[in-house]
Design a protein around this motif. Sequence first.
Motif, PDB file in Angstrom:
ATOM      1  N   LYS A  67       0.818  -1.215   0.000  1.00 52.68           N
ATOM      2  CA  LYS A  67       0.000   0.000   0.000  1.00 52.68           C
ATOM      3  C   LYS A  67       0.856   1.272   0.000  1.00 52.68           C
ATOM      4  O   LYS A  67       0.394   2.332  -0.415  1.00 52.68           O
ATOM      5  CB  LYS A  67      -0.889  -0.029   1.256  1.00 52.68           C
ATOM      6  CG  LYS A  67      -1.982   0.951   1.276  1.00 52.68           C
ATOM      7  CD  LYS A  67      -3.158   0.443   0.492  1.00 52.68           C
ATOM      8  CE  LYS A  67      -4.347   1.337   0.783  1.00 52.68           C
ATOM      9  NZ  LYS A  67      -5.436   1.109  -0.105  1.00 52.68           N
ATOM     10  N   GLU A  89       1.289   3.378  -3.337  1.00 53.00           N
ATOM     11  CA  GLU A  89       0.035   4.037  -3.697  1.00 53.00           C
ATOM     12  C   GLU A  89      -0.190   5.286  -2.838  1.00 53.00           C
ATOM     13  O   GLU A  89      -0.589   6.340  -3.342  1.00 53.00           O
ATOM     14  CB  GLU A  89      -1.124   3.057  -3.506  1.00 53.00           C
ATOM     15  CG  GLU A  89      -2.475   3.614  -3.887  1.00 53.00           C
ATOM     16  CD  GLU A  89      -3.576   2.597  -3.631  1.00 53.00           C
ATOM     17  OE1 GLU A  89      -4.666   3.038  -3.239  1.00 53.00           O
ATOM     18  OE2 GLU A  89      -3.338   1.392  -3.818  1.00 53.00           O
ATOM     19  N   ILE A  90       0.096   5.182  -1.567  1.00 48.46           N
ATOM     20  CA  ILE A  90      -0.052   6.324  -0.661  1.00 48.46           C
ATOM     21  C   ILE A  90       0.943   7.420  -1.043  1.00 48.46           C
ATOM     22  O   ILE A  90       0.598   8.607  -1.045  1.00 48.46           O
ATOM     23  CB  ILE A  90       0.145   5.877   0.803  1.00 48.46           C
ATOM     24  CG1 ILE A  90      -1.010   4.981   1.226  1.00 48.46           C
ATOM     25  CG2 ILE A  90       0.264   7.070   1.737  1.00 48.46           C
ATOM     26  CD1 ILE A  90      -0.804   4.307   2.566  1.00 48.46           C
ATOM     27  N   ARG A 148       2.173   8.035  -4.015  1.00 45.32           N
ATOM     28  CA  ARG A 148       1.691   8.678  -5.247  1.00 45.32           C
ATOM     29  C   ARG A 148       0.570   9.670  -4.955  1.00 45.32           C
ATOM     30  O   ARG A 148       0.561  10.792  -5.465  1.00 45.32           O
ATOM     31  CB  ARG A 148       1.208   7.622  -6.235  1.00 45.32           C
ATOM     32  CG  ARG A 148       2.273   7.150  -7.205  1.00 45.32           C
ATOM     33  CD  ARG A 148       1.660   6.337  -8.333  1.00 45.32           C
ATOM     34  NE  ARG A 148       1.016   5.110  -7.854  1.00 45.32           N
ATOM     35  CZ  ARG A 148       1.642   3.971  -7.618  1.00 45.32           C
ATOM     36  NH1 ARG A 148       2.947   3.890  -7.817  1.00 45.32           N
ATOM     37  NH2 ARG A 148       0.987   2.910  -7.199  1.00 45.32           N
ATOM     38  N   SER A 149      -0.377   9.244  -4.130  1.00 45.37           N
ATOM     39  CA  SER A 149      -1.501  10.132  -3.828  1.00 45.37           C
ATOM     40  C   SER A 149      -1.033  11.359  -3.046  1.00 45.37           C
ATOM     41  O   SER A 149      -1.516  12.469  -3.284  1.00 45.37           O
ATOM     42  CB  SER A 149      -2.599   9.390  -3.073  1.00 45.37           C
ATOM     43  OG  SER A 149      -2.141   8.958  -1.820  1.00 45.37           O
ATOM     44  N   MET A 150      -0.079  11.185  -2.147  1.00 47.92           N
ATOM     45  CA  MET A 150       0.466  12.336  -1.424  1.00 47.92           C
ATOM     46  C   MET A 150       1.227  13.262  -2.363  1.00 47.92           C
ATOM     47  O   MET A 150       1.142  14.484  -2.249  1.00 47.92           O
ATOM     48  CB  MET A 150       1.368  11.876  -0.286  1.00 47.92           C
ATOM     49  CG  MET A 150       0.611  11.322   0.902  1.00 47.92           C
ATOM     50  SD  MET A 150       1.687  10.857   2.271  1.00 47.92           S
ATOM     51  CE  MET A 150       2.392  12.422   2.712  1.00 47.92           C
ATOM     52  N   LYS A 203       0.614  13.703  -5.565  1.00 46.16           N
ATOM     53  CA  LYS A 203      -0.383  14.422  -6.352  1.00 46.16           C
ATOM     54  C   LYS A 203      -1.015  15.544  -5.539  1.00 46.16           C
ATOM     55  O   LYS A 203      -1.261  16.637  -6.054  1.00 46.16           O
ATOM     56  CB  LYS A 203      -1.472  13.470  -6.850  1.00 46.16           C
ATOM     57  CG  LYS A 203      -1.007  12.549  -7.955  1.00 46.16           C
ATOM     58  CD  LYS A 203      -2.117  11.608  -8.396  1.00 46.16           C
ATOM     59  CE  LYS A 203      -1.629  10.663  -9.475  1.00 46.16           C
ATOM     60  NZ  LYS A 203      -2.679   9.716  -9.882  1.00 46.16           N
ATOM     61  N   ALA A 204      -1.283  15.282  -4.269  1.00 45.28           N
ATOM     62  CA  ALA A 204      -1.879  16.310  -3.409  1.00 45.28           C
ATOM     63  C   ALA A 204      -0.923  17.483  -3.217  1.00 45.28           C
ATOM     64  O   ALA A 204      -1.325  18.645  -3.320  1.00 45.28           O
ATOM     65  CB  ALA A 204      -2.255  15.718  -2.060  1.00 45.28           C
TER      66      ALA A 204
END
Length: 83
Positions: A26, A29-30, A32-34, A36-37
């Motif tokens: 996981k 994925e975390i 990448r999302s961070m 992007k944010a």
Amino acid sequence: MNIFGIGLPEMAVIMVVALLVFGPKKLPEIGRSMGKAIRGFQDASQEFQDEFKKEASQLEEVVKTTAELEPKLSSGVEKTEEA
């Protein structure tokens, strides 16, 4: 290396805790999302700065134009009062 006031040892502890909490599958994925944010926040900040600079330059232009016109207008008023 110092990011947001966090040194390398603190960063290593945070990464180990994150690995234990979220697991190795996981974590990417975390990340990448961070990422992007954070990129979204940077884009919004840049857009705000650009808009602020644009408004400031327009205001500066208005002030400059007003400063150039004011002596002409006041001398025109004085001539009208004399007549």
